[in-house]
Design an enzyme around this catalytic site. Sequence first.
Site, PDB file in Angstrom:
ATOM      1  N   LYS A  25       0.854  -1.191   0.000  1.00  0.00           N
ATOM      2  CA  LYS A  25       0.000   0.000   0.000  1.00  0.00           C
ATOM      3  C   LYS A  25       0.891   1.242   0.000  1.00  0.00           C
ATOM      4  O   LYS A  25       1.857   1.313   0.760  1.00  0.00           O
ATOM      5  CB  LYS A  25      -0.903  -0.033   1.236  1.00  0.00           C
ATOM      6  CG  LYS A  25      -2.190   0.721   1.067  1.00  0.00           C
ATOM      7  CD  LYS A  25      -3.247   0.317   2.080  1.00  0.00           C
ATOM      8  CE  LYS A  25      -4.453   1.238   1.917  1.00  0.00           C
ATOM      9  NZ  LYS A  25      -5.624   0.781   2.645  1.00  0.00           N
ATOM     10  N   GLU A  28     -20.281  -4.771   9.291  1.00  0.00           N
ATOM     11  CA  GLU A  28     -21.284  -3.969  10.001  1.00  0.00           C
ATOM     12  C   GLU A  28     -22.409  -4.829  10.561  1.00  0.00           C
ATOM     13  O   GLU A  28     -22.907  -4.574  11.661  1.00  0.00           O
ATOM     14  CB  GLU A  28     -21.851  -2.890   9.077  1.00  0.00           C
ATOM     15  CG  GLU A  28     -20.880  -1.757   8.734  1.00  0.00           C
ATOM     16  CD  GLU A  28     -19.900  -2.094   7.612  1.00  0.00           C
ATOM     17  OE1 GLU A  28     -20.024  -3.190   7.026  1.00  0.00           O
ATOM     18  OE2 GLU A  28     -19.001  -1.276   7.313  1.00  0.00           O
ATOM     19  N   ARG A  30     -25.927  -1.577   5.874  1.00  0.00           N
ATOM     20  CA  ARG A  30     -25.628  -3.012   5.849  1.00  0.00           C
ATOM     21  C   ARG A  30     -26.274  -3.757   7.026  1.00  0.00           C
ATOM     22  O   ARG A  30     -26.560  -4.936   6.934  1.00  0.00           O
ATOM     23  CB  ARG A  30     -24.120  -3.229   5.956  1.00  0.00           C
ATOM     24  CG  ARG A  30     -23.345  -2.993   4.716  1.00  0.00           C
ATOM     25  CD  ARG A  30     -23.379  -4.239   3.863  1.00  0.00           C
ATOM     26  NE  ARG A  30     -22.975  -3.970   2.503  1.00  0.00           N
ATOM     27  CZ  ARG A  30     -21.747  -4.164   2.022  1.00  0.00           C
ATOM     28  NH1 ARG A  30     -20.817  -4.640   2.806  1.00  0.00           N
ATOM     29  NH2 ARG A  30     -21.478  -3.896   0.770  1.00  0.00           N
TER      30      ARG A  30
HETATM   31  C1  LIG Z   1     -19.398  -1.594   3.882  1.00  0.00           C
HETATM   32  C2  LIG Z   1     -18.198  -0.702   3.959  1.00  0.00           C
HETATM   33  N1  LIG Z   1     -17.655  -0.400   5.157  1.00  0.00           N
HETATM   34  C3  LIG Z   1     -16.584   0.403   5.234  1.00  0.00           C
HETATM   35  C4  LIG Z   1     -16.020   0.926   4.110  1.00  0.00           C
HETATM   36  C5  LIG Z   1     -14.848   1.912   4.206  1.00  0.00           C
HETATM   37  N2  LIG Z   1     -13.645   1.377   3.572  1.00  0.00           N
HETATM   38  C6  LIG Z   1     -13.265   1.769   2.344  1.00  0.00           C
HETATM   39  S1  LIG Z   1     -11.891   1.027   1.824  1.00  0.00           S
HETATM   40  C7  LIG Z   1     -11.725   0.193   3.266  1.00  0.00           C
HETATM   41  C8  LIG Z   1     -10.555  -0.723   3.477  1.00  0.00           C
HETATM   42  C9  LIG Z   1     -10.453  -1.713   2.385  1.00  0.00           C
HETATM   43  O1  LIG Z   1      -9.308  -2.473   2.550  1.00  0.00           O
HETATM   44  P1  LIG Z   1      -8.837  -3.387   1.359  1.00  0.00           P
HETATM   45  O2  LIG Z   1      -9.996  -4.077   0.746  1.00  0.00           O
HETATM   46  O3  LIG Z   1      -7.750  -4.248   1.867  1.00  0.00           O
HETATM   47  O4  LIG Z   1      -8.311  -2.376   0.273  1.00  0.00           O
HETATM   48  P2  LIG Z   1      -6.967  -1.487   0.284  1.00  0.00           P
HETATM   49  O5  LIG Z   1      -7.426  -0.077   0.455  1.00  0.00           O
HETATM   50  O6  LIG Z   1      -6.089  -1.951   1.395  1.00  0.00           O
HETATM   51  O7  LIG Z   1      -6.376  -1.704  -1.043  1.00  0.00           O
HETATM   52  C10 LIG Z   1     -12.764   0.495   4.143  1.00  0.00           C
HETATM   53  C11 LIG Z   1     -12.914  -0.035   5.507  1.00  0.00           C
HETATM   54  C12 LIG Z   1     -16.618   0.609   2.878  1.00  0.00           C
HETATM   55  N3  LIG Z   1     -16.179   1.104   1.725  1.00  0.00           N
HETATM   56  N4  LIG Z   1     -17.689  -0.212   2.831  1.00  0.00           N
END
Ligand SMILES: Cc1ncc(C[n+]2csc(CCOP(=O)(O)OP(=O)(O)O)c2C)c(N)n1
Length: 620
Positions: free
Chosen positions: A280, A365, A393
């Site tokens: 990242k 959630e 959710r």
């Molecule tokens: C239902 C939901 N909850 C929370 C989020 C907020 N959110 C956006 S990206 C993320 C982290 C995602 O991590 P990952 O899938 O590993 O992707 P990375 O950014 O590390 O590439 C979160 C918690 C979301 N988009 N959807």
Amino acid sequence: MILERIQKANDIKQVPFEELEILAEEIRDFLLQKISRTGGHLASNLGVVELTMAMHLCFQLPEDKMIWDVGHQSYTHKILTGRKDGFDDLRKYGGMSGFPKRKESDCDAFDTGHSSTSISAGIGYVKARELLKKDHAVISVIGDGSLTGGMAYEALNNASQLKSNFIIVLNDNNMSISENVGGMSSYLNGLRTAPVYTGLKKGVEHTLSRLPVAGERMVSQLKKTKSSIKQLLVPGMLFEDMGITYLGPVDGHNIRALCKAFQEAKKVDHAVLLHVITKKGKGYLPAERYPSLFHGTGPFDLATGKPLSGKNGKSYTELFGETMLELAKEEENLAAITAAMADGTGLVPFRKLYPERFFDVGIAEQHAVTFAAALAAGGVKPVFAVYSSFLQRGYDQVIHDVCLQDLPVCFCIDRAGLVGSDGETHQGIFDLSYLSHIPNMTVLSPKNGQELKDMIRFAVALNHPVAVRYPRGQAFMGYEEFHEPIVYGKSETIYEEEDIAIVSAGHMFETAAEVRRQLVEQRYHCSLINARFIKPFDEERIRELAKKHTFLVTIEENVKNGGFGQQVQSFVKAERLPMEVLVCALPDEYVEHGNVDILRREEGLSPETIVQKIISAYEE
Ligand SMILES: Cc1ncc(C[n+]2csc(CCOP(=O)(O)OP(=O)(O)O)c2C)c(N)n1
């Protein structure tokens, strides 16, 4: 510049292999230049440059379907599909979205924004392909963070039954927004170090097989058993045992290795999971060091990584975090829950000071709500801090697990109302509707920062299901002299006059006060009431208002359908009160991305548009 040769989808295929690494660097530079000016999701995008390039080299767009989980990491995909110019207006009103949008490009196969949907969507495309006898590829890209969400497991469970090719790319950077959590994360950690294990096991195998007879038997025994030792010999057993072929782990910054892996993945005649390891923030030191800070960022100084806009006052989020610390000191039983949003919801200080009472459940959630319900049943006082759009959710769990049992769970709902640049998927404009009709639920919303603090205290002491909703950004601190103690179900009167009464819900108070100021300037008589309680709203006060007012205006930042104003309106009608009601709320539409002030103007919620609406309806 090689990047200039990329004008549309599939142009990357014309770039000679030896130039691809330079192209990757140019893309990173481009992303840094643009995002440092506009803001946006930086670290996740820097991490998937080579992965996206390899996908575009190995697949054909728009025929093949690429589905990006959450979609915040789709910037390179946008660059490679002819949308470079859109980055000047990224996430601005009328400009390019920060997420995949089918209406934006036929190369965006599926709209996303909330996490953990990509495998389900991929399976849908695979089944549609089978039914319609097409032969395109389907690739879903899911992050290790998004793999903590329940939907992803429901989909994996179904994916295992597929009888044709479906490629799931697991983009594993070992991070959600914060550190990733949970058992799957630990499992992936084990796989990530697989080369060490593989090397070690090869050595063991070799040594054992050199032992006469008994050694050979031991090797074949080892290979047959599903013991933990076999897990070491065959990485990805969890997926393999489910019927999903596991490939990897592959270095996600090595284009050649990625392309080779995709060619292998294409040959599989069922679901295949390709485990890709990425970093990242790759290529920009501040983002590599502080990936959480650079997950989503405002404009920043490229040289230092420091934000460009200075901080003014405290945000609602910070005030919530502060109040939680105060309450935790007073209440030993208070616990805080987040679904992978400790940073965004202001719970980082709580996590530091009270780690044993802090629960990050991952992007889960639904689980968080039921978990909170049972914490409450067990005697703990849970506060679930969650964004309005993500609590969508957990709707059934709020009804079925919390409210039906009348359990004292406190929902602190951040990012309520219009959130701005994240757009349609993230606008928190449905919560008043989806919470107000649930029996046993109380819904509050503060007019300013001080009232937020009072409301959280009130809510935690209530001993029933309760939600406190507040918006993104800097807290409004005006009207602090009005801070009567909160009394259940009672509104707060700020100005008492006659003719026109304005009743505002939550943070729209600031707008309502400005609307009143403009009306008074034009010599209208106007009362101003802060609703405080959305459910139950102050019916008695509405009855009283009807004695001196002929016109009632409600103002809220929620969709009109099922919102605060509509409930007040139906009450006025049912009681046959002699007042006309004007409901100022959002229309029955999704609201796109852009600056919140612009969005309010466009959606009819700016002070000026509300004043116009009031005068024309009142003078009719
Ligand atoms: C239902 C939901 N909850 C929370 C989020 C907020 N959110 C956006 S990206 C993320 C982290 C995602 O991590 P990952 O899938 O590993 O992707 P990375 O950014 O590390 O590439 C979160 C918690 C979301 N988009 N959807």
